[in-house]
Scaffold this active site. Structure first.
Site, PDB file in Angstrom:
ATOM      1  N   CYS A 102       0.826  -1.197   0.000  1.00 17.12           N
ATOM      2  CA  CYS A 102       0.000   0.000   0.000  1.00 17.12           C
ATOM      3  C   CYS A 102       0.865   1.254   0.000  1.00 17.12           C
ATOM      4  CB  CYS A 102      -0.924  -0.010   1.218  1.00 17.12           C
ATOM      5  SG  CYS A 102      -2.011   1.422   1.327  1.00 17.12           S
TER       6      CYS A 102
ATOM      7  N   CYS B 117      -6.864  -3.717   6.796  1.00 18.49           N
ATOM      8  CA  CYS B 117      -8.037  -2.886   6.516  1.00 18.49           C
ATOM      9  C   CYS B 117      -9.055  -3.572   5.619  1.00 18.49           C
ATOM     10  CB  CYS B 117      -7.606  -1.544   5.932  1.00 18.49           C
ATOM     11  SG  CYS B 117      -6.915  -1.622   4.267  1.00 18.49           S
TER      12      CYS B 117
END
Length: 360
Positions: free
Chosen positions: A103, A200
């Site tokens: 990410c 997440c």
């Protein structure tokens, strides 16, 4: 490079909230942005993930308090391609990925800044506990955060080098208690918010739920296979090698005279190999998917490497390095060096790059 307008990646947590506040206090023009990274329809209402709906709402409340604009960028397509698809593919290969590194290397910095330029932003800031530096010759780089308990440099080795001069990390010289106190003084709604605990995009807390949704029916990674001892004899059967990682002790059954751990995963035969703790030791590491901020190290160079989050860095010698492969000898053998995890490389406190562990 002096930035005139800084984009702050705001997750809705206390760290990114204080990051934005400190930049506003410094007199800079700040734009808050929160990433929409995945579909939230299956996410619990109060999930403790960093990118859930609660996070978007909290980030907007903080932006309102600080008097800065706030936008939500839909990066679901890019995030799925660069992070979620890679996560699933790595587990299917019998490896243990680190999605936060992916990410950071792709979505959180590069993709955000590209979109932020449309808002006139020429710099980007996040709440990572890491320090940035610039020297007179124009070179920029990253140093460990002063609070070693919170240092997050391990997750940033994959950043594109050209982004380094554009990055700002206001929390790099602070401790977590100091950050929370700043948030209390500013009466930010995130001051007491707990830290996110889950990946997440895995709000259930069990990554195998995601694998079952995204892998094909009867994928080998989710099918039964043998559990074998390092000496070759059959110990038992598992219900999918994707549920195992090097160093794992849970789920191996009993009957051993001493604690046993996962030593390696062999996807070709769907085999999980187990053994005693001494079989977990590795003194040599091979790393690929390399990224260097200012060129690779030299063969024979003595460096320090961090092989997993929260592990201490250890001395290592570069045995060989080329464009795609780094081979290291560790000064002392390390336990559970895990394929797919990150190897962050340091000279002292300076992060010089890293890669993904291929083998140990």
């Amino acid at each position: 490079m002096a930035a005139n307008r800084i984009l702050v990646a705001m997750s809705g947590g206390v760290d990114s909230s204080v990051t934005a506040a400190l930049l506003v206090k410094a007199g800079l023009e700040v734009v808050g942005v929160t990433m929409k990274t995945f579909c939230y329809q299956d996410t619990p209402a109060h999930s403790r993930t960093c990118c859930g709906l609660d996070g978007i709402l909290d980030a907007r409340r903080v932006a309102d308090t600080l008097g800065i604009p706030h936008y939500v960028f839909d990066v679901e397509k890019e995030f799925t391609r660069d992070v979620i698809d890679d996560f699933v593919a790595e587990y299917a290969r019998g490896r243990t990925p680190n999605p936060c590194v992916r990410c950071n290397a792709n979505t959180k910095f590069g993709d955000l800044l590209r979109r932020g330029r449309a808002l006139g932003c020429d710099g980007i800031a996040t709440g990572h506990y890491v320090r940035s530096f610039r020297v007179d010759d124009g070179r920029a780089g990253l140093l460990r955060g002063l609070d070693r308990a919170k240092d997050q440099s391990y997750f940033l080795w994959g950043l594109p080098p050209e982004l380094l001069p554009l990055l700002h990390f206001p929390l790099g010289a602070l401790t977590k208690p100091e950050v929370r106190e700043q948030a209390r003084q500013l009466e930010l709604v995130t001051a007491e918010k707990p830290e996110s605990q889950e990946i997440c995009f895995v709000p259930t807390g069990d990554y195998r739920d995601l694998l079952r949704k995204r892998l094909t029916p009867r994928h080998p990674a989710l099918e039964p296979g043998p559990i074998r001892h390092v000496d070759g004899h059959l110990v038992g059967e598992h219900n999918g090698y994707a549920g195992f990682t090097v160093g794992q002790r849970k789920g191996l059954g009993g009957g051993f005279a001493e604690p046993h751990y996962v030593i390696r995963v062999e996807p070709a035969t769907r085999t999980v190999v187990v053994g005693p703790q001494e079989a977990l030791n590795s003194s040599r590491v091979r790393v690929n998917d390399l990224n260097w901020f200012h060129g690779p190290p030299e063969p024979g160079e003595e460096l320090r490497v961090q092989l997993r989050h929260r592990a201490p860095d250890v001395p290592a010698r570069v045995d060989a390095v080329d464009a795609s492969d780094l081979q290291l000898t560790l000064a002392t053998p390390q336990l559970a060096v895990t394929p797919g995890q990150s190897c962050a490389v340091f000279r002292g406190d300076e992060l010089v790059g890293g890669g993904r562990i291929l083998a140990a």
